[in-house]
Design a protein around this motif. Structure first.
Motif, PDB file in Angstrom:
ATOM      1  N   SER A 182       0.971  -1.357  -0.272  1.00  0.00           N
ATOM      2  CA  SER A 182       0.039   0.084  -0.076  1.00  0.00           C
ATOM      3  C   SER A 182       0.744   1.154  -0.027  1.00  0.00           C
ATOM      4  O   SER A 182       0.334   2.650  -0.552  1.00  0.00           O
ATOM      5  CB  SER A 182      -0.832  -0.034   0.990  1.00  0.00           C
ATOM      6  N   THR A 183       2.130   1.170   0.833  1.00  0.00           N
ATOM      7  CA  THR A 183       3.117   2.499   0.576  1.00  0.00           C
ATOM      8  C   THR A 183       3.940   2.965  -0.591  1.00  0.00           C
ATOM      9  O   THR A 183       3.843   3.751  -1.548  1.00  0.00           O
ATOM     10  CB  THR A 183       4.000   2.413   1.872  1.00  0.00           C
ATOM     11  N   VAL A 184       4.107   1.143  -1.527  1.00  0.00           N
ATOM     12  CA  VAL A 184       4.411   1.807  -2.334  1.00  0.00           C
ATOM     13  C   VAL A 184       3.377   2.598  -3.630  1.00  0.00           C
ATOM     14  O   VAL A 184       4.176   3.422  -4.166  1.00  0.00           O
ATOM     15  CB  VAL A 184       4.638   0.274  -3.095  1.00  0.00           C
ATOM     16  N   ALA A 185       2.277   1.838  -3.387  1.00  0.00           N
ATOM     17  CA  ALA A 185       0.513   2.296  -4.344  1.00  0.00           C
ATOM     18  C   ALA A 185       1.137   3.913  -4.412  1.00  0.00           C
ATOM     19  O   ALA A 185       0.276   4.944  -4.624  1.00  0.00           O
ATOM     20  CB  ALA A 185      -0.279   1.652  -4.069  1.00  0.00           C
ATOM     21  N   CYS A 186       1.055   4.117  -2.514  1.00  0.00           N
ATOM     22  CA  CYS A 186       0.522   5.845  -2.152  1.00  0.00           C
ATOM     23  C   CYS A 186       1.412   7.015  -2.493  1.00  0.00           C
ATOM     24  O   CYS A 186       1.414   7.371  -3.442  1.00  0.00           O
ATOM     25  CB  CYS A 186       0.239   5.771  -0.435  1.00  0.00           C
ATOM     26  N   VAL A 187       2.745   6.550  -2.255  1.00  0.00           N
ATOM     27  CA  VAL A 187       3.913   7.456  -2.541  1.00  0.00           C
ATOM     28  C   VAL A 187       4.201   7.150  -4.498  1.00  0.00           C
ATOM     29  O   VAL A 187       4.384   8.219  -4.625  1.00  0.00           O
ATOM     30  CB  VAL A 187       5.158   6.588  -2.445  1.00  0.00           C
ATOM     31  N   GLY A 188       4.002   5.821  -4.588  1.00  0.00           N
ATOM     32  CA  GLY A 188       3.998   6.502  -6.427  1.00  0.00           C
ATOM     33  C   GLY A 188       2.618   7.277  -7.715  1.00  0.00           C
ATOM     34  O   GLY A 188       3.205   8.547  -7.842  1.00  0.00           O
ATOM     35  N   GLN A 189       1.249   7.229  -6.596  1.00  0.00           N
ATOM     36  CA  GLN A 189       0.525   8.439  -6.674  1.00  0.00           C
ATOM     37  C   GLN A 189       0.820   9.243  -6.580  1.00  0.00           C
ATOM     38  O   GLN A 189       0.488  10.683  -7.301  1.00  0.00           O
ATOM     39  CB  GLN A 189      -0.643   7.376  -5.470  1.00  0.00           C
ATOM     40  N   LEU A 209       1.500  12.107  -9.674  1.00  0.00           N
ATOM     41  CA  LEU A 209       0.321  13.133  -9.661  1.00  0.00           C
ATOM     42  C   LEU A 209       0.640  14.277  -9.483  1.00  0.00           C
ATOM     43  O   LEU A 209       0.182  15.529  -9.513  1.00  0.00           O
ATOM     44  CB  LEU A 209      -1.553  12.479  -9.138  1.00  0.00           C
ATOM     45  N   ARG A 210       1.771  14.531  -8.464  1.00  0.00           N
ATOM     46  CA  ARG A 210       2.233  15.742  -7.642  1.00  0.00           C
ATOM     47  C   ARG A 210       3.582  15.710  -7.713  1.00  0.00           C
ATOM     48  O   ARG A 210       4.139  14.946  -8.162  1.00  0.00           O
ATOM     49  CB  ARG A 210       1.294  16.235  -5.723  1.00  0.00           C
ATOM     50  N   PRO A 211       3.748  17.016  -8.130  1.00  0.00           N
ATOM     51  CA  PRO A 211       4.975  17.784  -7.836  1.00  0.00           C
ATOM     52  C   PRO A 211       6.015  16.811  -6.707  1.00  0.00           C
ATOM     53  O   PRO A 211       5.104  17.546  -5.386  1.00  0.00           O
ATOM     54  CB  PRO A 211       4.902  18.574  -8.486  1.00  0.00           C
ATOM     55  N   VAL A 212       7.154  17.050  -7.279  1.00  0.00           N
ATOM     56  CA  VAL A 212       8.161  16.841  -6.063  1.00  0.00           C
ATOM     57  C   VAL A 212       7.600  18.006  -4.742  1.00  0.00           C
ATOM     58  O   VAL A 212       8.189  17.539  -2.800  1.00  0.00           O
ATOM     59  CB  VAL A 212       9.134  15.783  -6.540  1.00  0.00           C
ATOM     60  N   ALA A 213       7.911  18.641  -4.868  1.00  0.00           N
ATOM     61  CA  ALA A 213       7.732  20.145  -4.129  1.00  0.00           C
ATOM     62  C   ALA A 213       6.743  20.606  -3.404  1.00  0.00           C
ATOM     63  O   ALA A 213       6.855  20.855  -1.951  1.00  0.00           O
ATOM     64  CB  ALA A 213       7.935  21.375  -4.968  1.00  0.00           C
ATOM     65  N   GLY A 214       5.968  19.940  -3.338  1.00  0.00           N
ATOM     66  CA  GLY A 214       4.609  19.219  -2.245  1.00  0.00           C
ATOM     67  C   GLY A 214       5.034  18.488  -1.476  1.00  0.00           C
ATOM     68  O   GLY A 214       4.580  18.035  -0.431  1.00  0.00           O
ATOM     69  N   LEU A 215       6.545  17.629  -0.964  1.00  0.00           N
ATOM     70  CA  LEU A 215       7.053  17.163  -0.377  1.00  0.00           C
ATOM     71  C   LEU A 215       7.038  17.706   0.884  1.00  0.00           C
ATOM     72  O   LEU A 215       7.196  17.812   2.358  1.00  0.00           O
ATOM     73  CB  LEU A 215       7.925  16.143  -0.379  1.00  0.00           C
ATOM     74  N   ILE A 216       7.172  19.276   0.391  1.00  0.00           N
ATOM     75  CA  ILE A 216       8.288  20.328   1.586  1.00  0.00           C
ATOM     76  C   ILE A 216       6.296  21.528   2.236  1.00  0.00           C
ATOM     77  O   ILE A 216       5.625  21.662   1.438  1.00  0.00           O
ATOM     78  CB  ILE A 216       8.200  21.343   0.648  1.00  0.00           C
ATOM     79  N   GLN A 217       6.252  21.147   3.384  1.00  0.00           N
ATOM     80  CA  GLN A 217       4.783  21.216   3.873  1.00  0.00           C
ATOM     81  C   GLN A 217       5.182  21.593   5.028  1.00  0.00           C
ATOM     82  O   GLN A 217       6.401  21.954   5.551  1.00  0.00           O
ATOM     83  CB  GLN A 217       4.256  20.158   4.529  1.00  0.00           C
ATOM     84  N   PRO A 218       4.183  22.597   5.334  1.00  0.00           N
ATOM     85  CA  PRO A 218       4.778  23.664   7.106  1.00  0.00           C
ATOM     86  C   PRO A 218       5.026  22.581   8.087  1.00  0.00           C
ATOM     87  O   PRO A 218       4.254  21.570   8.290  1.00  0.00           O
ATOM     88  CB  PRO A 218       3.125  23.978   7.347  1.00  0.00           C
ATOM     89  N   LEU A 219       5.677  22.952   9.676  1.00  0.00           N
ATOM     90  CA  LEU A 219       5.760  21.956  10.028  1.00  0.00           C
ATOM     91  C   LEU A 219       4.684  21.429  10.568  1.00  0.00           C
ATOM     92  O   LEU A 219       5.284  19.364  11.431  1.00  0.00           O
ATOM     93  CB  LEU A 219       7.029  22.457  11.168  1.00  0.00           C
ATOM     94  N   PRO A 220       3.712  21.657  11.101  1.00  0.00           N
ATOM     95  CA  PRO A 220       2.249  21.354  11.448  1.00  0.00           C
ATOM     96  C   PRO A 220       1.996  19.767  11.002  1.00  0.00           C
ATOM     97  O   PRO A 220       1.850  18.787  11.428  1.00  0.00           O
ATOM     98  CB  PRO A 220       0.737  21.966  11.885  1.00  0.00           C
ATOM     99  N   VAL A 221       1.781  19.843   9.166  1.00  0.00           N
ATOM    100  CA  VAL A 221       1.774  18.364   8.586  1.00  0.00           C
ATOM    101  C   VAL A 221       2.575  17.602   8.447  1.00  0.00           C
ATOM    102  O   VAL A 221       1.937  16.179   8.651  1.00  0.00           O
ATOM    103  CB  VAL A 221       1.662  19.743   7.394  1.00  0.00           C
ATOM    104  N   TYR A 222       3.775  17.668   9.279  1.00  0.00           N
ATOM    105  CA  TYR A 222       4.866  16.814   9.738  1.00  0.00           C
ATOM    106  C   TYR A 222       4.121  15.824  11.176  1.00  0.00           C
ATOM    107  O   TYR A 222       4.565  15.051  10.900  1.00  0.00           O
ATOM    108  CB  TYR A 222       6.440  16.750   9.068  1.00  0.00           C
ATOM    109  N   GLY A 223       3.897  16.977  11.734  1.00  0.00           N
ATOM    110  CA  GLY A 223       3.374  16.602  13.203  1.00  0.00           C
ATOM    111  C   GLY A 223       2.398  15.693  13.583  1.00  0.00           C
ATOM    112  O   GLY A 223       2.455  14.807  13.379  1.00  0.00           O
ATOM    113  N   LEU A 224       1.349  16.225  12.267  1.00  0.00           N
ATOM    114  CA  LEU A 224       0.180  15.636  12.732  1.00  0.00           C
ATOM    115  C   LEU A 224       0.023  14.500  11.345  1.00  0.00           C
ATOM    116  O   LEU A 224      -0.320  13.114  11.822  1.00  0.00           O
ATOM    117  CB  LEU A 224      -1.614  16.071  11.404  1.00  0.00           C
ATOM    118  N   SER A 225       0.821  14.214  10.493  1.00  0.00           N
ATOM    119  CA  SER A 225       1.312  12.974  10.232  1.00  0.00           C
ATOM    120  C   SER A 225       1.722  12.746  10.477  1.00  0.00           C
ATOM    121  O   SER A 225       1.570  10.510  10.337  1.00  0.00           O
ATOM    122  CB  SER A 225       1.689  13.455   8.497  1.00  0.00           C
ATOM    123  N   LEU A 226       2.502  12.217  11.276  1.00  0.00           N
ATOM    124  CA  LEU A 226       3.383  11.110  12.237  1.00  0.00           C
ATOM    125  C   LEU A 226       2.616  11.077  12.902  1.00  0.00           C
ATOM    126  O   LEU A 226       2.654   9.576  13.375  1.00  0.00           O
ATOM    127  CB  LEU A 226       4.638  11.961  13.185  1.00  0.00           C
TER     128      LEU A 226
END
Length: 302
Positions: free
Chosen positions: A204-211, A215-232
Protein backbone atom coordinates in the motif's frame (compact mmCIF):
# COMPACT_ATOMS: atom_id res chain seq x y z
CA UNK A 1 -8.53 -22.55 47.38
CA UNK A 2 -6.14 -19.62 47.49
CA UNK A 3 -4.50 -20.82 44.29
CA UNK A 4 -7.90 -20.99 42.54
CA UNK A 5 -8.78 -17.46 43.65
CA UNK A 6 -5.35 -16.26 42.53
CA UNK A 7 -5.69 -17.91 39.12
CA UNK A 8 -9.16 -16.40 38.71
CA UNK A 9 -7.89 -12.95 39.60
CA UNK A 10 -5.01 -13.34 37.14
CA UNK A 11 -7.36 -14.43 34.35
CA UNK A 12 -9.67 -11.51 35.15
CA UNK A 13 -6.78 -9.05 35.05
CA UNK A 14 -5.61 -10.48 31.71
CA UNK A 15 -9.13 -10.16 30.28
CA UNK A 16 -9.52 -6.56 31.46
CA UNK A 17 -6.08 -5.76 30.10
CA UNK A 18 -7.02 -7.19 26.70
CA UNK A 19 -10.31 -5.30 26.74
CA UNK A 20 -8.47 -2.07 27.53
CA UNK A 21 -6.06 -2.66 24.66
CA UNK A 22 -8.96 -3.31 22.27
CA UNK A 23 -10.76 -0.13 23.34
CA UNK A 24 -7.57 1.92 23.09
CA UNK A 25 -6.86 0.56 19.61
CA UNK A 26 -10.39 1.34 18.43
CA UNK A 27 -10.18 4.92 19.71
CA UNK A 28 -6.75 5.51 18.15
CA UNK A 29 -7.85 4.08 14.80
CA UNK A 30 -10.98 6.23 14.81
CA UNK A 31 -8.91 9.33 15.58
CA UNK A 32 -7.39 9.25 12.08
CA UNK A 33 -10.52 10.95 10.76
CA UNK A 34 -10.05 13.86 13.17
CA UNK A 35 -6.35 14.11 12.32
CA UNK A 36 -7.21 14.13 8.61
CA UNK A 37 -9.63 17.02 9.13
CA UNK A 38 -6.91 18.95 10.96
CA UNK A 39 -4.48 18.27 8.10
CA UNK A 40 -6.96 19.53 5.51
CA UNK A 41 -6.81 22.92 7.21
CA UNK A 42 -3.29 23.26 5.75
CA UNK A 43 -4.67 23.07 2.20
CA UNK A 44 -3.24 19.63 1.40
CA UNK A 45 -5.30 17.10 -0.58
CA UNK A 46 -6.07 13.42 -0.04
CA UNK A 47 -3.23 12.28 -2.34
CA UNK A 48 -0.65 14.14 -0.24
CA UNK A 49 -2.27 13.21 3.07
CA UNK A 50 -2.25 9.47 2.45
CA UNK A 51 1.31 9.56 1.06
CA UNK A 52 2.58 11.20 4.26
CA UNK A 53 0.58 8.79 6.41
CA UNK A 54 2.11 5.75 4.74
CA UNK A 55 5.63 7.19 4.65
CA UNK A 56 5.61 7.71 8.42
CA UNK A 57 4.21 4.24 9.11
CA UNK A 58 6.44 2.45 6.57
CA UNK A 59 9.58 2.04 8.74
CA UNK A 60 7.65 0.04 11.35
CA UNK A 61 5.79 -2.17 8.87
CA UNK A 62 8.93 -2.67 6.77
CA UNK A 63 10.87 -3.78 9.87
CA UNK A 64 8.11 -6.25 10.79
CA UNK A 65 7.94 -7.48 7.18
CA UNK A 66 11.72 -8.13 7.08
CA UNK A 67 11.53 -9.92 10.44
CA UNK A 68 8.65 -12.09 9.23
CA UNK A 69 10.46 -12.73 5.94
CA UNK A 70 13.49 -14.11 7.78
CA UNK A 71 11.37 -16.04 10.22
CA UNK A 72 9.07 -17.87 7.80
CA UNK A 73 9.36 -19.60 4.42
CA UNK A 74 9.28 -17.46 1.26
CA UNK A 75 5.94 -16.73 -0.34
CA UNK A 76 4.89 -18.67 -3.40
CA UNK A 77 4.33 -16.75 -6.63
CA UNK A 78 0.55 -17.09 -6.20
CA UNK A 79 0.72 -15.72 -2.65
CA UNK A 80 2.80 -12.78 -3.82
CA UNK A 81 0.08 -11.82 -6.28
CA UNK A 82 -2.55 -12.27 -3.58
CA UNK A 83 -0.64 -10.01 -1.17
CA UNK A 84 -0.28 -7.43 -3.94
CA UNK A 85 -4.02 -7.46 -4.58
CA UNK A 86 -4.93 -7.35 -0.90
CA UNK A 87 -2.55 -4.45 -0.26
CA UNK A 88 -4.01 -2.46 -3.14
CA UNK A 89 -7.65 -3.11 -2.21
CA UNK A 90 -7.54 -3.23 1.59
CA UNK A 91 -5.07 -0.50 2.51
CA UNK A 92 -4.60 1.64 -0.58
CA UNK A 93 -8.02 1.90 -2.25
CA UNK A 94 -9.96 1.74 1.02
CA UNK A 95 -7.83 4.41 2.72
CA UNK A 96 -7.73 6.69 -0.31
CA UNK A 97 -11.52 6.68 -0.75
CA UNK A 98 -11.92 7.28 2.98
CA UNK A 99 -9.66 10.34 3.02
CA UNK A 100 -11.27 11.67 -0.16
CA UNK A 101 -14.71 11.40 1.43
CA UNK A 102 -13.57 13.11 4.62
CA UNK A 103 -13.16 16.34 2.67
CA UNK A 104 -16.96 16.55 2.38
CA UNK A 105 -18.56 14.95 5.46
CA UNK A 106 -18.27 15.10 9.24
CA UNK A 107 -16.03 12.67 11.10
CA UNK A 108 -19.11 11.31 12.87
CA UNK A 109 -20.79 10.27 9.62
CA UNK A 110 -17.51 8.93 8.20
CA UNK A 111 -16.91 6.66 11.18
CA UNK A 112 -20.48 5.36 11.16
CA UNK A 113 -20.31 4.49 7.46
CA UNK A 114 -16.99 2.67 7.95
CA UNK A 115 -18.54 0.83 10.86
CA UNK A 116 -20.92 -0.77 8.36
CA UNK A 117 -18.06 -2.93 7.03
CA UNK A 118 -19.41 -6.11 8.74
CA UNK A 119 -22.77 -5.55 7.02
CA UNK A 120 -21.01 -5.27 3.65
CA UNK A 121 -19.21 -8.53 4.38
CA UNK A 122 -22.59 -10.10 5.10
CA UNK A 123 -24.23 -8.70 1.95
CA UNK A 124 -21.32 -9.69 -0.30
CA UNK A 125 -21.29 -13.18 1.23
CA UNK A 126 -25.02 -13.46 0.63
CA UNK A 127 -24.90 -12.14 -2.94
CA UNK A 128 -21.75 -13.78 -4.28
CA UNK A 129 -21.27 -16.75 -1.97
CA UNK A 130 -25.02 -17.46 -1.66
CA UNK A 131 -24.92 -17.56 2.15
CA UNK A 132 -28.24 -17.40 4.00
CA UNK A 133 -29.13 -14.24 5.95
CA UNK A 134 -31.17 -14.88 9.09
CA UNK A 135 -33.97 -12.70 10.48
CA UNK A 136 -31.63 -11.45 13.21
CA UNK A 137 -29.10 -10.40 10.58
CA UNK A 138 -31.76 -8.62 8.50
CA UNK A 139 -32.88 -6.75 11.62
CA UNK A 140 -29.26 -5.79 12.34
CA UNK A 141 -28.87 -4.48 8.78
CA UNK A 142 -32.10 -2.48 9.05
CA UNK A 143 -31.09 -0.87 12.35
CA UNK A 144 -27.61 0.00 11.10
CA UNK A 145 -28.72 1.56 7.83
CA UNK A 146 -31.52 3.52 9.53
CA UNK A 147 -28.87 5.00 11.81
CA UNK A 148 -26.75 6.03 8.82
CA UNK A 149 -29.78 7.68 7.18
CA UNK A 150 -30.38 9.67 10.39
CA UNK A 151 -26.85 11.10 10.46
CA UNK A 152 -26.74 11.51 6.66
CA UNK A 153 -29.91 13.63 6.69
CA UNK A 154 -28.46 15.71 9.53
CA UNK A 155 -25.29 16.42 7.52
CA UNK A 156 -27.34 17.06 4.38
CA UNK A 157 -29.35 19.74 6.19
CA UNK A 158 -26.14 21.43 7.36
CA UNK A 159 -25.84 23.16 3.98
CA UNK A 160 -22.94 21.14 2.58
CA UNK A 161 -23.91 20.19 -0.98
CA UNK A 162 -21.18 17.55 -1.26
CA UNK A 163 -22.41 15.33 1.58
CA UNK A 164 -23.77 12.76 -0.90
CA UNK A 165 -20.42 12.64 -2.72
CA UNK A 166 -18.48 12.25 0.53
CA UNK A 167 -20.82 9.56 1.84
CA UNK A 168 -20.54 7.66 -1.47
CA UNK A 169 -16.74 7.76 -1.36
CA UNK A 170 -16.59 6.53 2.25
CA UNK A 171 -19.15 3.82 1.46
CA UNK A 172 -16.81 2.70 -1.33
CA UNK A 173 -14.02 2.62 1.24
CA UNK A 174 -16.05 0.37 3.54
CA UNK A 175 -16.97 -1.91 0.63
CA UNK A 176 -13.32 -2.18 -0.45
CA UNK A 177 -12.26 -3.13 3.07
CA UNK A 178 -15.07 -5.69 3.25
CA UNK A 179 -13.71 -7.30 0.07
CA UNK A 180 -10.25 -7.33 1.66
CA UNK A 181 -11.60 -9.07 4.77
CA UNK A 182 -13.38 -11.71 2.68
CA UNK A 183 -10.35 -12.40 0.49
CA UNK A 184 -7.78 -12.36 3.29
CA UNK A 185 -9.42 -14.95 5.58
CA UNK A 186 -7.68 -17.98 4.13
CA UNK A 187 -4.30 -16.22 3.88
CA UNK A 188 -4.43 -15.05 7.49
CA UNK A 189 -4.81 -18.65 8.61
CA UNK A 190 -1.84 -19.77 6.51
CA UNK A 191 0.55 -16.83 6.87
CA UNK A 192 -0.55 -15.26 10.16
CA UNK A 193 -2.06 -11.80 10.60
CA UNK A 194 1.23 -10.09 11.47
CA UNK A 195 2.98 -11.25 8.32
CA UNK A 196 0.05 -10.55 6.02
CA UNK A 197 -0.64 -7.07 7.41
CA UNK A 198 3.01 -5.99 7.28
CA UNK A 199 3.38 -7.19 3.68
CA UNK A 200 0.08 -5.61 2.60
CA UNK A 201 0.95 -2.28 4.25
CA UNK A 202 4.29 -2.18 2.41
CA UNK A 203 2.45 -2.76 -0.89
CA UNK A 204 0.00 0.00 0.00
CA UNK A 205 2.85 2.40 0.80
CA UNK A 206 4.42 1.86 -2.62
CA UNK A 207 1.03 2.52 -4.25
CA UNK A 208 0.33 5.67 -2.20
CA UNK A 209 3.77 7.19 -2.70
CA UNK A 210 3.79 6.20 -6.39
CA UNK A 211 0.41 7.90 -6.83
CA UNK A 212 1.76 11.06 -5.20
CA UNK A 213 4.87 11.15 -7.42
CA UNK A 214 2.70 10.57 -10.49
CA UNK A 215 0.05 13.19 -9.73
CA UNK A 216 1.85 15.83 -7.65
CA UNK A 217 5.18 17.68 -7.94
CA UNK A 218 7.99 16.54 -5.62
CA UNK A 219 7.91 20.05 -4.13
CA UNK A 220 4.62 18.97 -2.53
CA UNK A 221 6.69 17.05 0.03
CA UNK A 222 7.74 20.41 1.48
CA UNK A 223 5.00 21.35 3.92
CA UNK A 224 4.58 23.44 7.08
CA UNK A 225 5.98 21.82 10.23
CA UNK A 226 2.50 21.04 11.70
CA UNK A 227 1.74 18.87 8.64
CA UNK A 228 4.72 16.65 9.46
CA UNK A 229 3.72 16.48 13.12
CA UNK A 230 0.11 15.57 12.35
CA UNK A 231 1.22 13.07 9.69
CA UNK A 232 3.49 11.41 12.24
CA UNK A 233 0.50 11.11 14.59
CA UNK A 234 -1.57 9.76 11.70
CA UNK A 235 1.07 7.22 10.70
CA UNK A 236 2.14 5.95 14.12
CA UNK A 237 -0.65 6.60 16.64
CA UNK A 238 -3.59 6.17 14.23
CA UNK A 239 -2.20 3.43 11.97
CA UNK A 240 0.67 1.38 13.38
CA UNK A 241 -0.40 1.25 17.03
CA UNK A 242 -4.07 0.31 16.39
CA UNK A 243 -3.02 -2.54 14.10
CA UNK A 244 -0.75 -4.12 16.70
CA UNK A 245 -3.05 -3.31 19.62
CA UNK A 246 -5.96 -5.03 17.88
CA UNK A 247 -3.81 -8.11 17.24
CA UNK A 248 -2.72 -8.20 20.89
CA UNK A 249 -6.34 -7.83 22.03
CA UNK A 250 -7.54 -10.65 19.77
CA UNK A 251 -4.88 -12.94 21.23
CA UNK A 252 -5.99 -12.13 24.79
CA UNK A 253 -9.77 -11.92 24.58
CA UNK A 254 -10.71 -13.37 21.18
CA UNK A 255 -11.85 -11.78 17.92
CA UNK A 256 -15.54 -11.58 18.93
CA UNK A 257 -14.99 -9.62 22.14
CA UNK A 258 -12.34 -7.44 20.51
CA UNK A 259 -14.70 -6.52 17.67
CA UNK A 260 -17.46 -5.62 20.15
CA UNK A 261 -15.01 -3.43 22.08
CA UNK A 262 -14.36 -1.66 18.77
CA UNK A 263 -17.92 -0.31 18.94
CA UNK A 264 -16.49 2.52 21.03
CA UNK A 265 -14.92 3.87 17.81
CA UNK A 266 -17.89 5.80 16.34
CA UNK A 267 -18.79 7.21 19.76
CA UNK A 268 -15.26 8.41 20.44
CA UNK A 269 -15.03 9.99 16.98
CA UNK A 270 -18.28 11.88 17.51
CA UNK A 271 -17.04 13.49 20.70
CA UNK A 272 -13.45 14.00 19.50
CA UNK A 273 -14.90 15.80 16.48
CA UNK A 274 -16.84 18.08 18.81
CA UNK A 275 -13.84 18.68 21.07
CA UNK A 276 -11.10 19.22 18.46
CA UNK A 277 -13.00 20.31 15.35
CA UNK A 278 -16.01 22.08 16.80
CA UNK A 279 -18.45 19.75 15.02
CA UNK A 280 -21.83 19.79 16.81
CA UNK A 281 -23.18 16.73 18.61
CA UNK A 282 -26.93 16.71 17.98
CA UNK A 283 -29.76 14.42 19.01
CA UNK A 284 -29.94 13.19 15.39
CA UNK A 285 -26.30 12.13 15.50
CA UNK A 286 -26.67 10.46 18.88
CA UNK A 287 -29.81 8.64 17.74
CA UNK A 288 -28.17 7.50 14.50
CA UNK A 289 -25.06 6.37 16.35
CA UNK A 290 -27.17 4.37 18.81
CA UNK A 291 -28.99 2.62 15.95
CA UNK A 292 -25.77 1.73 14.14
CA UNK A 293 -24.16 0.39 17.31
CA UNK A 294 -27.29 -1.61 18.16
CA UNK A 295 -27.30 -3.14 14.68
CA UNK A 296 -23.61 -4.05 14.74
CA UNK A 297 -23.96 -5.50 18.27
CA UNK A 298 -26.89 -7.62 17.12
CA UNK A 299 -24.89 -8.75 14.09
CA UNK A 300 -21.97 -9.75 16.33
CA UNK A 301 -24.14 -12.02 18.49
CA UNK A 302 -24.16 -15.69 17.55
Amino acid sequence: MDKGIKDGATARAAYLGGLGIAIGGAILFSTKAVVAKLLYRYQIDAVTLIAFRMLFSLPVFAAVAIWQMRKGPPLSRADRWRVLGLGLVGYYLSSFLDFLGLQYISVGLERLILFLTPTFVLLISSTLLKQHISRRQWLALLLSYCGIVFVFLHDLNSGNRNVALGATLVTGSAAAYAVYLLLSGEMVRRLGSLRLVSYAMCVSTVACVGQFLLLRPVAGLIQPLPVYGLSLVNGILCTVMPVFMTMAAVERIGAGTASQAGMIGPVSTLFLGALLLGEPVTSWQLGGTALVLAGIYLLSKK
